[in-house]
Design an enzyme around this catalytic site. Structure first.
Site, mmCIF file in Angstrom:
data_model
loop_
_atom_site.group_PDB
_atom_site.id
_atom_site.type_symbol
_atom_site.label_atom_id
_atom_site.label_comp_id
_atom_site.label_asym_id
_atom_site.label_seq_id
_atom_site.Cartn_x
_atom_site.Cartn_y
_atom_site.Cartn_z
ATOM 1 N N LYS A 60 0.843 -1.202 0.000
ATOM 2 C CA LYS A 60 0.000 0.000 0.000
ATOM 3 C C LYS A 60 0.876 1.250 0.000
ATOM 4 C CE LYS A 60 -3.899 -2.328 2.125
ATOM 5 N NZ LYS A 60 -4.537 -2.810 3.356
ATOM 6 N N GLN A 104 -4.858 -1.586 9.553
ATOM 7 C CA GLN A 104 -4.710 -2.921 8.969
ATOM 8 C C GLN A 104 -5.253 -3.982 9.935
ATOM 9 O OE1 GLN A 104 -3.381 -3.534 5.764
ATOM 10 N NE2 GLN A 104 -4.176 -5.586 6.144
ATOM 11 N N ASP A 127 -11.433 2.676 4.100
ATOM 12 C CA ASP A 127 -11.811 1.261 3.989
ATOM 13 C C ASP A 127 -13.333 1.118 3.898
ATOM 14 O OD1 ASP A 127 -9.893 -0.697 3.727
ATOM 15 O OD2 ASP A 127 -9.440 -0.817 5.868
#
Ligand code: NAP
Length: 296
Positions: A60, A104, A127
């Protein structure tokens, strides 16, 4: 019906699509810098040393930088407390250089992922896991939507055009991160949507009626060729590592070599997978625009 029957034209190349998206994002970021003097920033928080998570976070970071955005990595020790993590989220929520925040998952066992996700400013929740974004998506309002189903939707529209109205869509799997938001997006696009899960009784029959079949389960080869209607567009979200003849490889949830009669299908790897990070960066850009009152 062998793999060779699956003509190249029917294979949805997510890798190439994602690469094209990244090129577009890069030029959008450059344009925003000229327009506003600022660039979008993505903060990624990793707690602990789970090796798979570390690989995702690294990738990422690289792609964020490649798109010309700011990448802020926060790698915290496994013993980080809930309150330490919450105060980092608070800082990121108010940091004007940070437009997107991603924590994460999975977090170490002693931390409550739900509390952490709900602490993120929904406008920075790239997200799309915050209940405010789930609610906005469910009610058809502008939301930040989860990256994987967003990527699936882009691939579907690339194949079928923007108008999906009236198509029969079946989504296998009802997780909060893939199945449910996928179904919501298809419903918002006026598809007739069926969600199939582990308790569904007539799974195969339902799948055979699908013009669009999205599979997000995590079971290799679950969907056999005779579950697929000829001409259907099949999106295989599954990522499964299998060992065959002493060699390990990644496969999806669809028996790919039985799907020669599909109208189009995403391969695994190289289908949905590469779209997820591209959509994360696209969400970061969307978040930046909204935070600066710029048009989509
Ligand atoms: P998950 O949370 O484990 O959900 C799996 C879903 O599949 C559940 O809703 C479950 O039903 C359903 N299911 C299980 N067995 C089934 C069966 N025999 N028939 C029909 N439905 C069944 O998984 P997830 O997080 O959504 O991920 C699904 C897959 O996508 C995994 O392989 C994951 O690795 C992959 N994935 C890929 C990406 C990417 O490409 N970037 C991103 C996310 C996930 P119940 O709810 O009834 O238990």
């Amino acid at each position: 019906m062998g793999m060779d029957r699956l003509q190249q034209a029917n294979v949805i190349d997510g890798k190439a699509f994602a690469a094209g998206m990244l090129e577009h994002l890069k030029s959008d970021v450059a344009g925003l810098l000229t327009e506003t003097g600022k660039i979008p920033g993505l903060a990624v928080v990793l707690v602990g040393d789970d090796p798979a998570s570390a690989v995702y976070v690294g990738s990422k970071h690289r792609q964020t930088v490649a798109a010309g955005m700011n990448s802020f990595e926060h790698r915290l020790p496994a013993e980080t407390s809930q309150s330490e993590l919450m105060s980092l989220i608070e800082r990121l929520n108010t940091d004007p250089q940070v437009h997107g925040i991603l924590v994460q998952l999975p977090l170490p066992k002693h931390l409550d992922p739900n509390a952490v996700i709900q602490a993120i400013n929904p406008d920075k929740d790239v997200d799309g896991f915050h209940i405010a974004n789930a609610g906005r998506l469910a009610t058809g309002q502008p939301a930040l939507v989860p990256c994987t189903p967003l990527g699936c939707m882009m691939l579907l529209k690339d194949r079928l055009g923007d108008n999906l109205a009236g198509l029969n869509a079946v989504v296998i799997g009802k997780s909060n991160i893939v199945g449910k938001p996928m179904a919501q997006m298809l419903l918002n696009a006026n598809c007739t949507v069926t969600i199939v899960h582990s308790k569904t009784r007539n799974t195969q029959e339902l799948c055979r009626a699908a013009d669009i079949l999205v599979v997000a389960v995590g079971r290799p080869g679950l969907v056999r060729g005779d579950w697929i209607k000829p001409g259907a567009v099949v999106i295989d979200v599954g990522i499964n590592r299998i060992v065959e003849g002493g060699k390990s490889r990644i496969v999806g949830d669809v028996a790919y070599d039985e799907a020669g009669h599909a109208g189009a299908i995403t391969p695994v790897p190289g289908g949905v997978g590469p779209m997820t990070i591209a959509c994360l960066l696209s969400n970061t850009l969307t978040a930046f625009r909204r935070q600066h009152g710029l048009a989509a």
